[in-house]
Write a protein that holds these residues in place. Structure first.
Motif, short mmCIF file in Angstrom:
data_model
loop_
_atom_site.label_atom_id
_atom_site.label_comp_id
_atom_site.label_asym_id
_atom_site.label_seq_id
_atom_site.Cartn_x
_atom_site.Cartn_y
_atom_site.Cartn_z
N ASN A 34 0.81 -1.22 0.00
CA ASN A 34 0.00 0.00 0.00
C ASN A 34 0.84 1.27 0.00
OD1 ASN A 34 -2.39 -1.48 0.06
ND2 ASN A 34 -2.41 -1.58 2.30
N SER A 35 2.13 1.13 0.22
CA SER A 35 3.01 2.30 0.29
C SER A 35 3.35 2.83 -1.11
CB SER A 35 4.29 1.94 1.04
OG SER A 35 5.21 3.01 0.98
N GLN A 36 3.51 4.14 -1.21
CA GLN A 36 3.94 4.77 -2.46
C GLN A 36 5.46 4.86 -2.56
OE1 GLN A 36 1.69 5.56 -4.88
NE2 GLN A 36 0.25 4.57 -3.46
N GLU A 37 6.14 4.46 -1.50
CA GLU A 37 7.60 4.47 -1.49
C GLU A 37 8.14 3.50 -2.53
OE1 GLU A 37 10.72 4.53 2.16
OE2 GLU A 37 9.54 2.70 1.96
N HIS A 38 9.20 3.88 -3.21
CA HIS A 38 9.74 3.00 -4.24
C HIS A 38 11.22 3.30 -4.48
CE1 HIS A 38 9.82 6.23 -7.27
NE2 HIS A 38 8.67 6.61 -6.76
N ILE A 39 11.89 2.36 -5.08
CA ILE A 39 13.25 2.56 -5.55
C ILE A 39 13.17 3.01 -7.01
CG2 ILE A 39 14.23 0.83 -4.01
CD1 ILE A 39 14.26 -1.10 -6.42
N ARG A 40 14.33 3.33 -7.59
CA ARG A 40 14.34 3.58 -9.02
C ARG A 40 14.01 2.26 -9.71
NH1 ARG A 40 19.33 6.11 -12.62
NH2 ARG A 40 18.20 6.17 -14.61
N LYS A 41 12.88 2.22 -10.37
CA LYS A 41 12.31 0.96 -10.82
C LYS A 41 13.21 0.22 -11.80
CE LYS A 41 7.58 2.59 -10.09
NZ LYS A 41 6.29 2.91 -10.72
N LYS A 42 13.30 -1.08 -11.57
CA LYS A 42 14.00 -1.98 -12.47
C LYS A 42 12.95 -2.84 -13.15
CE LYS A 42 18.01 -0.56 -11.04
NZ LYS A 42 18.95 0.17 -11.91
N LYS A 43 12.96 -2.85 -14.47
CA LYS A 43 11.91 -3.60 -15.16
C LYS A 43 12.44 -4.17 -16.47
CE LYS A 43 10.18 0.76 -17.07
NZ LYS A 43 9.02 1.68 -17.14
N LYS A 44 11.72 -5.18 -16.94
CA LYS A 44 12.04 -5.79 -18.23
C LYS A 44 10.75 -6.31 -18.85
CE LYS A 44 15.26 -8.95 -20.49
NZ LYS A 44 16.41 -9.88 -20.29
N SER A 45 10.61 -6.05 -20.15
CA SER A 45 9.41 -6.47 -20.87
C SER A 45 9.79 -7.35 -22.06
CB SER A 45 8.63 -5.25 -21.38
OG SER A 45 8.20 -4.44 -20.31
N LYS A 46 9.09 -8.45 -22.20
CA LYS A 46 9.24 -9.34 -23.36
C LYS A 46 7.92 -10.07 -23.58
CE LYS A 46 12.92 -11.93 -23.83
NZ LYS A 46 13.99 -12.92 -23.50
N TYR A 47 7.60 -10.28 -24.83
CA TYR A 47 6.42 -11.08 -25.20
C TYR A 47 5.11 -10.49 -24.66
CZ TYR A 47 10.44 -14.29 -25.03
OH TYR A 47 11.69 -14.86 -25.12
N GLY A 48 5.08 -9.19 -24.36
CA GLY A 48 3.89 -8.60 -23.77
C GLY A 48 3.79 -8.80 -22.27
N ILE A 49 4.84 -9.36 -21.66
CA ILE A 49 4.89 -9.57 -20.22
C ILE A 49 5.93 -8.62 -19.62
CG2 ILE A 49 5.23 -11.25 -18.38
CD1 ILE A 49 2.86 -11.85 -20.24
N LYS A 50 5.56 -7.89 -18.58
CA LYS A 50 6.49 -6.96 -17.94
C LYS A 50 6.67 -7.32 -16.48
CE LYS A 50 5.38 -2.63 -16.99
NZ LYS A 50 5.11 -1.18 -17.15
N LEU A 51 7.93 -7.53 -16.09
CA LEU A 51 8.29 -7.77 -14.70
C LEU A 51 8.97 -6.52 -14.16
CD1 LEU A 51 8.63 -9.63 -12.22
CD2 LEU A 51 10.81 -10.37 -13.20
N GLU A 52 8.46 -6.02 -13.05
CA GLU A 52 8.96 -4.75 -12.50
C GLU A 52 9.28 -4.92 -11.02
OE1 GLU A 52 7.54 -0.05 -12.45
OE2 GLU A 52 6.26 -1.62 -13.28
N LEU A 53 10.52 -4.60 -10.65
CA LEU A 53 10.91 -4.54 -9.24
C LEU A 53 10.67 -3.11 -8.77
CD1 LEU A 53 12.19 -5.67 -6.66
CD2 LEU A 53 14.44 -5.18 -7.65
N GLN A 54 9.65 -2.91 -7.94
CA GLN A 54 9.23 -1.56 -7.58
C GLN A 54 9.85 -1.06 -6.28
OE1 GLN A 54 4.89 -1.87 -7.62
NE2 GLN A 54 4.87 -1.07 -9.71
N ASN A 55 10.17 -1.99 -5.38
CA ASN A 55 10.70 -1.53 -4.09
C ASN A 55 11.44 -2.67 -3.39
OD1 ASN A 55 11.21 0.27 -2.05
ND2 ASN A 55 9.17 0.19 -1.13
#
Length: 281
Positions: free
Chosen positions: A152-173
């Protein structure tokens, strides 16, 4: 020593349903030719037991092809793990003259699978502890409360993400609380095909020095997961948190987040440098 290390890795990946009565096949290589090994599935990890053998493959974009070279030296073995968890092991020998330069390896030659699970005992069932692709879901009010707060927190790191095949994995915090590291992820599916999650695993990778470089990987076992999905329908997304015992990494290491699809091949590898891990919120 290298051979002992390789055998340890086989045990470490555990839960392998191996055909112990089956003798390992032998592969031959030298320093003049690249011996091509074609596996049934893309290669996720490969390691040889001695420095006089080098096994290379595409680490950034997984492919079925691996290349083997050798210089004169000791007999050893090769361990390969494909992205579906299948495990292959071969004896390696140096040979000055080669009669074969290409091997097409069948799925039947696999010695087992790292995702093989034994039956859960009655005691484990009574304790309501289940295993879901190496993620232990522990009934813990403290863990659950922390995970809900992080979601529920809005706190986050500088997002790390990768998208392939229409699938996106994102490390938000990444949050450090009470000797644990909590990883907040978001998984999105912009395709029209449902995504069935097989597993999400974290590996700490160490790059080996030397002329023939390789990557050593150590699996980090989670202690708790919250709202991890089993399916992401087309056009949907889900956020979840996975907790691990506290760890840190040196500069020569990185974190590999391995997302694997069940009954499919839309796999994603997200690489995160050590600084992100060492400076959590």
């Amino acid at each position: 020593m290298k051979t002992v290390l390789t055998l340890f890795l086989i045990l470490f990946y555990g839960s392998i349903q191996a055909e112990t009565s089956k003798a390992l096949d032998t592969l031959y290589a030298n320093e003049t030719y690249n011996v091509a090994l074609f596996f049934p599935k893309p290669i996720r990890q490969g390691i040889t037991g001695a420095e006089n053998f080098a096994f290379t493959f595409n680490r950034d974009q997984q492919q079925n092809l691996g290349l083997l070279q050798a210089s004169p030296g000791t007999l050893t073995n090769l361990l390969v793990i494909c992205n579906d968890g299948s495990i292959y092991s071969y004896i390696l020998k140096y040979r000055k003259e080669l009669s074969k330069l290409t091997y097409f390896l069948s799925a039947e030659s696999s010695i087992g699978n790292e995702h093989y699970q034994t039956e859960v005992s009655e005691q484990q069932k009574n304790q309501n502890i289940t295993s879901d692709s190496l993620i232990n879901k522990i009934d813990s009010t403290d863990y659950q409360s922390t995970c809900i707060t992080i979601l529920n927190s809005q706190e986050h790191i500088r997002k790390k993400k990768k998208s392939k095949y229409g699938i996106k994995l994102e490390l938000q915090n990444i949050v450090f609380r009470d000797h644990q590291l909590y990883f907040k992820f978001q998984l999105s599916n912009t395709s029209t095909l449902d995504y069935d999650l097989n597993f999400l695993k974290l590996y700490v990778q160490t790059k080996q020095r030397g002329k023939k470089k390789s990557m050593q990987s150590v699996l980090k076992k989670p202690i708790y997961s919250h709202q991890i999905p089993t399916k992401i329908t087309g056009g949907a997304k889900a956020s979840f948190v996975v907790a691990y015992d506290k760890f840190s990494m040196a500069k020569d290491k990185r974190l590999l987040i391995d997302l694997n699809e069940a009954n499919g091949e839309r796999h994603i590898d997200l690489k995160v440098n050590s600084r992100v891990i060492n400076f959590p919120n």
